[in-house]
Design a protein around this motif. Structure first.
Motif, PDB file in Angstrom:
ATOM      1  N   ALA A  30       0.811  -1.217   0.000  1.00 24.58           N
ATOM      2  CA  ALA A  30       0.000   0.000   0.000  1.00 24.58           C
ATOM      3  C   ALA A  30       0.847   1.270   0.000  1.00 24.58           C
ATOM      4  O   ALA A  30       0.309   2.368  -0.089  1.00 24.58           O
ATOM      5  N   SER A  31       2.156   1.132   0.082  1.00 21.20           N
ATOM      6  CA  SER A  31       3.040   2.289   0.190  1.00 21.20           C
ATOM      7  C   SER A  31       3.201   3.012  -1.133  1.00 21.20           C
ATOM      8  O   SER A  31       3.029   2.436  -2.207  1.00 21.20           O
ATOM      9  N   ASP A  32       3.597   4.277  -1.011  1.00 25.40           N
ATOM     10  CA  ASP A  32       4.035   5.014  -2.181  1.00 25.40           C
ATOM     11  C   ASP A  32       5.373   4.435  -2.633  1.00 25.40           C
ATOM     12  O   ASP A  32       5.974   3.599  -1.963  1.00 25.40           O
ATOM     13  N   PHE A  33       5.850   4.937  -3.742  1.00 26.27           N
ATOM     14  CA  PHE A  33       7.125   4.496  -4.292  1.00 26.27           C
ATOM     15  C   PHE A  33       8.210   5.494  -3.920  1.00 26.27           C
ATOM     16  O   PHE A  33       7.922   6.624  -3.534  1.00 26.27           O
ATOM     17  N   CYS A  34       9.440   5.079  -4.033  1.00 23.96           N
ATOM     18  CA  CYS A  34      10.578   5.983  -3.922  1.00 23.96           C
ATOM     19  C   CYS A  34      10.956   6.382  -5.340  1.00 23.96           C
ATOM     20  O   CYS A  34      11.092   5.528  -6.217  1.00 23.96           O
ATOM     21  N   ALA A  35      11.093   7.668  -5.559  1.00 23.91           N
ATOM     22  CA  ALA A  35      11.504   8.185  -6.865  1.00 23.91           C
ATOM     23  C   ALA A  35      12.831   8.907  -6.695  1.00 23.91           C
ATOM     24  O   ALA A  35      12.916   9.886  -5.954  1.00 23.91           O
ATOM     25  N   LEU A  36      13.854   8.377  -7.344  1.00 26.81           N
ATOM     26  CA  LEU A  36      15.172   9.006  -7.341  1.00 26.81           C
ATOM     27  C   LEU A  36      15.473   9.405  -8.777  1.00 26.81           C
ATOM     28  O   LEU A  36      15.500   8.547  -9.666  1.00 26.81           O
ATOM     29  N   HIS A  37      15.645  10.686  -9.001  1.00 23.18           N
ATOM     30  CA  HIS A  37      15.882  11.209 -10.348  1.00 23.18           C
ATOM     31  C   HIS A  37      17.245  11.885 -10.429  1.00 23.18           C
ATOM     32  O   HIS A  37      17.726  12.429  -9.441  1.00 23.18           O
ATOM     33  N   VAL A  38      17.803  11.881 -11.627  1.00 27.69           N
ATOM     34  CA  VAL A  38      18.948  12.729 -11.941  1.00 27.69           C
ATOM     35  C   VAL A  38      18.500  13.632 -13.074  1.00 27.69           C
ATOM     36  O   VAL A  38      18.069  13.152 -14.132  1.00 27.69           O
ATOM     37  N   TRP A  39      18.555  14.924 -12.823  1.00 25.07           N
ATOM     38  CA  TRP A  39      18.151  15.929 -13.808  1.00 25.07           C
ATOM     39  C   TRP A  39      19.356  16.777 -14.197  1.00 25.07           C
ATOM     40  O   TRP A  39      20.165  17.148 -13.344  1.00 25.07           O
ATOM     41  N   GLY A  40      19.458  17.085 -15.476  1.00 26.20           N
ATOM     42  CA  GLY A  40      20.465  18.000 -15.977  1.00 26.20           C
ATOM     43  C   GLY A  40      19.784  19.230 -16.538  1.00 26.20           C
ATOM     44  O   GLY A  40      18.654  19.163 -17.025  1.00 26.20           O
ATOM     45  N   ARG A  41      20.476  20.359 -16.471  1.00 31.73           N
ATOM     46  CA  ARG A  41      19.926  21.612 -16.998  1.00 31.73           C
ATOM     47  C   ARG A  41      20.926  22.249 -17.939  1.00 31.73           C
ATOM     48  O   ARG A  41      22.116  22.332 -17.639  1.00 31.73           O
ATOM     49  N   LYS A  42      20.445  22.666 -19.086  1.00 32.61           N
ATOM     50  CA  LYS A  42      21.229  23.452 -20.042  1.00 32.61           C
ATOM     51  C   LYS A  42      20.349  24.621 -20.439  1.00 32.61           C
ATOM     52  O   LYS A  42      19.333  24.447 -21.129  1.00 32.61           O
ATOM     53  N   GLY A  43      20.682  25.809 -19.951  1.00 31.77           N
ATOM     54  CA  GLY A  43      19.804  26.946 -20.169  1.00 31.77           C
ATOM     55  C   GLY A  43      18.445  26.658 -19.548  1.00 31.77           C
ATOM     56  O   GLY A  43      18.346  26.256 -18.395  1.00 31.77           O
ATOM     57  N   ALA A  44      17.395  26.821 -20.338  1.00 31.00           N
ATOM     58  CA  ALA A  44      16.036  26.573 -19.844  1.00 31.00           C
ATOM     59  C   ALA A  44      15.599  25.120 -20.007  1.00 31.00           C
ATOM     60  O   ALA A  44      14.551  24.725 -19.501  1.00 31.00           O
ATOM     61  N   GLU A  45      16.390  24.317 -20.702  1.00 34.92           N
ATOM     62  CA  GLU A  45      15.994  22.921 -20.943  1.00 34.92           C
ATOM     63  C   GLU A  45      16.409  22.034 -19.781  1.00 34.92           C
ATOM     64  O   GLU A  45      17.483  22.191 -19.209  1.00 34.92           O
ATOM     65  N   ARG A  46      15.511  21.076 -19.454  1.00 35.83           N
ATOM     66  CA  ARG A  46      15.746  20.115 -18.387  1.00 35.83           C
ATOM     67  C   ARG A  46      15.772  18.713 -18.981  1.00 35.83           C
ATOM     68  O   ARG A  46      14.868  18.340 -19.739  1.00 35.83           O
ATOM     69  N   TYR A  47      16.794  17.948 -18.646  1.00 38.46           N
ATOM     70  CA  TYR A  47      16.982  16.600 -19.170  1.00 38.46           C
ATOM     71  C   TYR A  47      16.849  15.584 -18.038  1.00 38.46           C
ATOM     72  O   TYR A  47      17.587  15.673 -17.058  1.00 38.46           O
ATOM     73  N   LEU A  48      15.938  14.638 -18.181  1.00 38.32           N
ATOM     74  CA  LEU A  48      15.860  13.540 -17.227  1.00 38.32           C
ATOM     75  C   LEU A  48      16.933  12.533 -17.639  1.00 38.32           C
ATOM     76  O   LEU A  48      16.840  11.905 -18.683  1.00 38.32           O
TER      77      LEU A  48
END
Length: 181
Positions: A30-48
């Motif tokens: 019944a638990s929620d999940f763990c979400a671990l992300h790595v995000w990169g930014r170049k100017g206004a763009e965001r990369y998962l």
């Protein structure tokens, strides 16, 4: 829902890379999940760039976090929601992992999701293409693409429709809010 990138990712050209963690307390059904992300930014763009998403107890969460820290040494900041197992993660890794920032969410989930919505509406979020096309500048495959990207998109769209699991939304908006400061 987000453009797709493929081919060689020039990670050294990114302006910033962060790890963002939304962690639940248990791995029960019944638990929620763990979400671990790595995000990169170049100017206004965001990369998962990377994502680990599953139900985890604290030892598995620590292992997943350590894996991302090792895999992404250029991530200057590690944003960890200061709730549940996130608080324990911060406490257990603060002395050995530089750049850990406990994040105390402000406002309701819909308001926090607004940080991500604006970037999506502006077509500034870029998601990985098929796994076989995604390689980092260090040569390791970004062992994702395909199914996990679809799961991420399903979770983001599902949140807008009232789905129960909002962990990807929280990890995403946490990173985007960090860059807005």
């Amino acid at each position: 829902f987000g453009r797709r990138w493929s081919g060689l990712v020039a990670l050294l050209d990114l302006d910033d890379v962060v790890i963002s963690v939304d962690a639940d307390a248990t791995a029960s059904e019944a638990s929620d999940f763990c979400a671990l992300h790595v995000w990169g930014r170049k100017g206004a763009e965001r990369y998962l760039l990377d994502r680990i998403y599953r139900q985890m107890e604290l030892p598995d969460l620590l292992d997943a976090f350590d894996l991302l820290v090792e895999r992404w040494p250029q991530a200057r900041f590690k944003l960890v929601e200061n709730k549940s197992n996130g608080t324990a993660l911060v406490s257990m890794r603060r002395a050995t992992v530089p750049g850990i920032i406990p994040v105390n969410p402000k406002g309701d989930k819909e308001a926090r999701a607004g940080w991500a919505v604006a970037s999506y509406q502006a077509a500034q979020v870029i998601l990985p293409g098929p796994a076989e096309e995604c390689r980092s500048d260090r040569g390791h495959p970004l062992d994702h693409g395909g199914p996990w990207v679809d799961g991420y998109v399903d979770n983001m769209v599902g949140f807008l429709a009232g789905a129960a699991h909002d962990d990807d939304v929280d990890a995403t908006s946490q990173a985007f809010e960090h860059w807005a400061k």
